[in-house]
Scaffold this motif. Structure first.
Motif, PDB file in Angstrom:
ATOM      1  N   ARG A  33       0.845  -1.191   0.000  1.00 36.27           N
ATOM      2  CA  ARG A  33       0.000   0.000   0.000  1.00 36.27           C
ATOM      3  C   ARG A  33       0.883   1.244   0.000  1.00 36.27           C
ATOM      4  N   PRO A  34       0.345   2.341  -0.511  1.00 39.70           N
ATOM      5  CA  PRO A  34       1.116   3.589  -0.475  1.00 39.70           C
ATOM      6  C   PRO A  34       1.038   4.256   0.897  1.00 39.70           C
ATOM      7  N   CYS A  35       1.991   5.112   1.161  1.00 38.17           N
ATOM      8  CA  CYS A  35       1.993   5.968   2.356  1.00 38.17           C
ATOM      9  C   CYS A  35       2.127   7.407   1.877  1.00 38.17           C
ATOM     10  N   ARG A  36       1.363   8.259   2.479  1.00 44.53           N
ATOM     11  CA  ARG A  36       1.418   9.670   2.115  1.00 44.53           C
ATOM     12  C   ARG A  36       2.024  10.478   3.249  1.00 44.53           C
ATOM     13  N   PRO A  37       2.594  11.618   2.939  1.00 45.91           N
ATOM     14  CA  PRO A  37       3.125  12.476   4.007  1.00 45.91           C
ATOM     15  C   PRO A  37       2.038  12.781   5.032  1.00 45.91           C
ATOM     16  N   GLY A  38       2.401  12.708   6.288  1.00 47.84           N
ATOM     17  CA  GLY A  38       1.464  12.988   7.364  1.00 47.84           C
ATOM     18  C   GLY A  38       0.779  11.758   7.926  1.00 47.84           C
ATOM     19  N   GLN A  39       0.876  10.627   7.245  1.00 49.14           N
ATOM     20  CA  GLN A  39       0.275   9.404   7.775  1.00 49.14           C
ATOM     21  C   GLN A  39       1.181   8.809   8.844  1.00 49.14           C
ATOM     22  N   ILE A  40       0.562   8.129   9.797  1.00 51.27           N
ATOM     23  CA  ILE A  40       1.313   7.482  10.875  1.00 51.27           C
ATOM     24  C   ILE A  40       1.693   6.080  10.420  1.00 51.27           C
ATOM     25  N   ILE A  41       2.982   5.781  10.523  1.00 47.13           N
ATOM     26  CA  ILE A  41       3.493   4.463  10.170  1.00 47.13           C
ATOM     27  C   ILE A  41       4.015   3.816  11.449  1.00 47.13           C
ATOM     28  N   LYS A  42       3.559   2.610  11.743  1.00 51.63           N
ATOM     29  CA  LYS A  42       4.038   1.864  12.907  1.00 51.63           C
ATOM     30  C   LYS A  42       4.883   0.706  12.393  1.00 51.63           C
ATOM     31  N   ILE A  50      18.475 -16.369  16.124  1.00 46.97           N
ATOM     32  CA  ILE A  50      19.729 -15.770  16.571  1.00 46.97           C
ATOM     33  C   ILE A  50      20.842 -16.767  16.316  1.00 46.97           C
ATOM     34  N   GLY A  51      21.859 -16.301  15.610  1.00 42.85           N
ATOM     35  CA  GLY A  51      23.039 -17.120  15.363  1.00 42.85           C
ATOM     36  C   GLY A  51      24.144 -16.747  16.330  1.00 42.85           C
ATOM     37  N   LYS A  52      25.344 -17.150  16.012  1.00 40.89           N
ATOM     38  CA  LYS A  52      26.480 -16.867  16.895  1.00 40.89           C
ATOM     39  C   LYS A  52      26.764 -15.366  16.969  1.00 40.89           C
ATOM     40  N   THR A  53      26.740 -14.676  15.830  1.00 36.61           N
ATOM     41  CA  THR A  53      27.032 -13.240  15.805  1.00 36.61           C
ATOM     42  C   THR A  53      25.899 -12.410  15.215  1.00 36.61           C
ATOM     43  N   SER A  54      24.822 -13.061  14.760  1.00 32.96           N
ATOM     44  CA  SER A  54      23.773 -12.330  14.041  1.00 32.96           C
ATOM     45  C   SER A  54      22.377 -12.589  14.593  1.00 32.96           C
ATOM     46  N   ILE A  55      21.507 -11.664  14.258  1.00 30.69           N
ATOM     47  CA  ILE A  55      20.090 -11.748  14.614  1.00 30.69           C
ATOM     48  C   ILE A  55      19.291 -11.512  13.343  1.00 30.69           C
ATOM     49  N   THR A  56      18.322 -12.387  13.089  1.00 33.19           N
ATOM     50  CA  THR A  56      17.421 -12.210  11.958  1.00 33.19           C
ATOM     51  C   THR A  56      16.045 -11.847  12.513  1.00 33.19           C
ATOM     52  N   LEU A  57      15.499 -10.762  11.982  1.00 33.88           N
ATOM     53  CA  LEU A  57      14.216 -10.234  12.451  1.00 33.88           C
ATOM     54  C   LEU A  57      13.190 -10.244  11.329  1.00 33.88           C
ATOM     55  N   ASN A  58      11.937 -10.463  11.688  1.00 35.54           N
ATOM     56  CA  ASN A  58      10.813 -10.246  10.787  1.00 35.54           C
ATOM     57  C   ASN A  58      10.283  -8.854  11.105  1.00 35.54           C
ATOM     58  N   ILE A  59      10.203  -8.009  10.095  1.00 31.86           N
ATOM     59  CA  ILE A  59       9.822  -6.607  10.278  1.00 31.86           C
ATOM     60  C   ILE A  59       8.600  -6.292   9.423  1.00 31.86           C
ATOM     61  N   GLU A  60       7.657  -5.556  10.010  1.00 30.42           N
ATOM     62  CA  GLU A  60       6.476  -5.083   9.284  1.00 30.42           C
ATOM     63  C   GLU A  60       6.286  -3.592   9.526  1.00 30.42           C
ATOM     64  N   ALA A  61       5.884  -2.890   8.487  1.00 27.55           N
ATOM     65  CA  ALA A  61       5.462  -1.495   8.618  1.00 27.55           C
ATOM     66  C   ALA A  61       3.978  -1.458   8.286  1.00 27.55           C
ATOM     67  N   ARG A  62       3.227  -0.786   9.155  1.00 29.81           N
ATOM     68  CA  ARG A  62       1.778  -0.688   8.970  1.00 29.81           C
ATOM     69  C   ARG A  62       1.350   0.770   8.998  1.00 29.81           C
ATOM     70  N   ARG A  63       0.420   1.092   8.134  1.00 31.36           N
ATOM     71  CA  ARG A  63      -0.181   2.427   8.108  1.00 31.36           C
ATOM     72  C   ARG A  63      -1.317   2.452   9.110  1.00 31.36           C
ATOM     73  N   HIS A  64      -1.276   3.407  10.034  1.00 34.85           N
ATOM     74  CA  HIS A  64      -2.247   3.498  11.123  1.00 34.85           C
ATOM     75  C   HIS A  64      -3.244   4.621  10.839  1.00 34.85           C
ATOM     76  N   SER A  65      -4.525   4.327  11.010  1.00 32.14           N
ATOM     77  CA  SER A  65      -5.573   5.331  10.837  1.00 32.14           C
ATOM     78  C   SER A  65      -5.957   5.901  12.204  1.00 32.14           C
TER      79      SER A  65
END
Length: 108
Positions: A33-42, A50-65
């Protein structure tokens, strides 16, 4: 994309209990989805592994109304961060952190 990297790096540093985490990999990004200036993004994250030296994360960005409180997925990805020392060399993540986020399937 810079916001995703910054937020995820801060989360990785919090999880690993260290201020020195660098981005190693960002998975593919498909913007749903698009994001417009002024919208709240969470931005949300969870530890995938987690490995010996690394961390793998699942990341999500959501547009909040602010009008009805709903959230819509904008983009999701997987990101990997590496713990480094003052010279920029990879160093191990503490055993305490690795045990805290271990996969329960590893012990069955």
């Amino acid at each position: 994309m810079a916001w995703l990297d910054e937020a995820a790096a801060a989360f990785a540093a919090q999880v690993a209990d260290t201020p020195r985490m660098v981005t190693r990999h960002i998975g593919g990004l498909t913007f749903e989805r698009p994001c417009r200036p002024g919208q709240i993004i969470k931005i949300y994250g969870e530890v995938d592994k987690i490995g010996k030296t690394s961390i793998t994360l699942n990341i999500e960005a959501r547009r909040h109304s602010v009008y009805n409180g709903t959230q819509r997925l904008v983009v999701s990805t997987q990101m990997t961060f590496v713990r480094i020392d003052g010279d920029g060399e990879a160093i191990p993540i503490s055993e305490r952190v690795r045990l805290k986020y271990r996969n329960p399937k590893d012990f069955t």
